[in-house]
Design an enzyme around this catalytic site. Structure first.
Site, PDB file in Angstrom:
ATOM      1  CB  CYS A 125      -0.909   0.010   1.234  1.00 60.20           C
ATOM      2  SG  CYS A 125      -1.885   1.528   1.414  1.00 60.20           S
ATOM      3  CB  CYS A 183      -2.277   3.319  -6.548  1.00 56.45           C
ATOM      4  SG  CYS A 183      -3.366   1.978  -6.030  1.00 56.45           S
TER       5      CYS A 183
END
Length: 301
Positions: free
Chosen positions: A97, A216
């Site tokens: 993440c 991301c």
């Protein structure tokens, strides 16, 4: 072979010869969050051309990661997983993440291996590689959520993402990409056209963009399509990992040869949380997705 197994023992050469170094491997800290990762996603082992080992941190939810603050209990588990990967002998540690950038410094304190918890670690090289008047587009799952990381990115990377040379691009409005926020399987084929159109719009509005950084960890599946369409370099979580892994790989083109074991080209199958102990599983938030604890017989297979 990698993923959840613990077969990172030192490689042994033939009798009478110097032992070779083991093939390089990557360690990935995972959120307490499971989803079907697409090829190219950091949580898909097939995204890498080297062994990868995953370690889930029970209780480390996406919301906690996004806030940049862990509870004392979760922080202790996070540190424990970093140490586990270090003891396995991985050559670098990352996270699944981008918001784990908040824990970059914490992870570094518990290993001597390089830590690159986010593709944002590539920003210093990109800013150095292009002129001050040339722009870099940073694609993220949601443009608004990157703003609170401004001070952190400045402190860790020496880069102010609010500067004029950076274009923050939120992908929350790309058709079908909402599956990421919902924790559902992403249909890469359906998302790709919208992601390419997003890139076209960004370049049309900002013709002096010279490179794109996919922040991301679920954006790398679209990097090739954007590269091919726009003719621009695209960097992401996978290229960031590859950069650090190349620092410990044998260069087959010149220099000393045959000093490391060759990767066997196979990744072990991995199920979310399969490496967790029973006690750790009890601390999980997403218990339903964790496979049952293996029996003694199964563990020995």
């Amino acid at each position: 072979m990698g993923c959840g197994a613990s077969k990172v023992a030192a490689a042994t050469g033939e009798q009478g010869k110097k032992k070779k170094l083991k093939a390089c491997s990557l360690g990935v800290i995972r959120l307490d969050y499971d989803y079907p990762p697409a090829p190219g996603d950091i949580d898909n082992p097939e995204s890498f051309a080297y062994d990868v080992f995953y370690r889930v941190v029970p209780g480390l939810t996406f919301d906690m990661c996004q806030s940049g603050k862990m509870t004392p209990e979760v922080e202790e588990r996070f540190i424990g997983k970093v140490k586990e990967l270090d003891e396995l002998g991985v050559n670098g540690i990352t996270g699944d993440c981008g918001f784990m950038m908040f824990f970059q410094e914490l992870a570094r304190c518990h290993t001597k291996k390089p830590v690159f918890m986010s593709a944002l670690c590539c920003l210093p090289a990109l800013t150095c590689g292009y002129a001050a008047n040339e722009k870099i587009a940073i694609f993220t799952a949601n443009g608004e959520t990157l703003a609170p990381m401004r001070d952190l990115i400045r402190d860790e990377c020496g880069v102010d993402t609010q500067g004029e040379r950076f274009i923050i691009v939120g992908c929350q409005d790309v058709p079908h990409f909402e599956a990421v926020a919902l924790g559902e399987k992403v249909d890469v084929e359906k998302v790709t056209p919208g992601m390419v159109e997003k890139a076209k719009t960004v370049i049309k509005d900002n013709p002096n963009v010279r490179a794109i950084l996919m922040e991301c960890t679920e954006l790398p599946p679209y990097s090739d399509a954007v590269r091919a369409t726009m003719g621009l370099p695209v960097y992401d979580a996978i290229t960031a990992c590859d950069f650090f892994m190349m620092g410990v790989q044998d260069n087959k083109r010149f220099g000393l040869q045959d000093w490391t074991e060759d990767w066997d080209g196979k990744q072990d199958s991995y199920s979310f949380g399969q490496e967790l102990t029973q006690l750790e599983r009890e601390k999980m938030v997403n218990k339903a997705t964790v496979p049952p604890t293996p029996t003694v017989h199964e563990a020995l297979r």
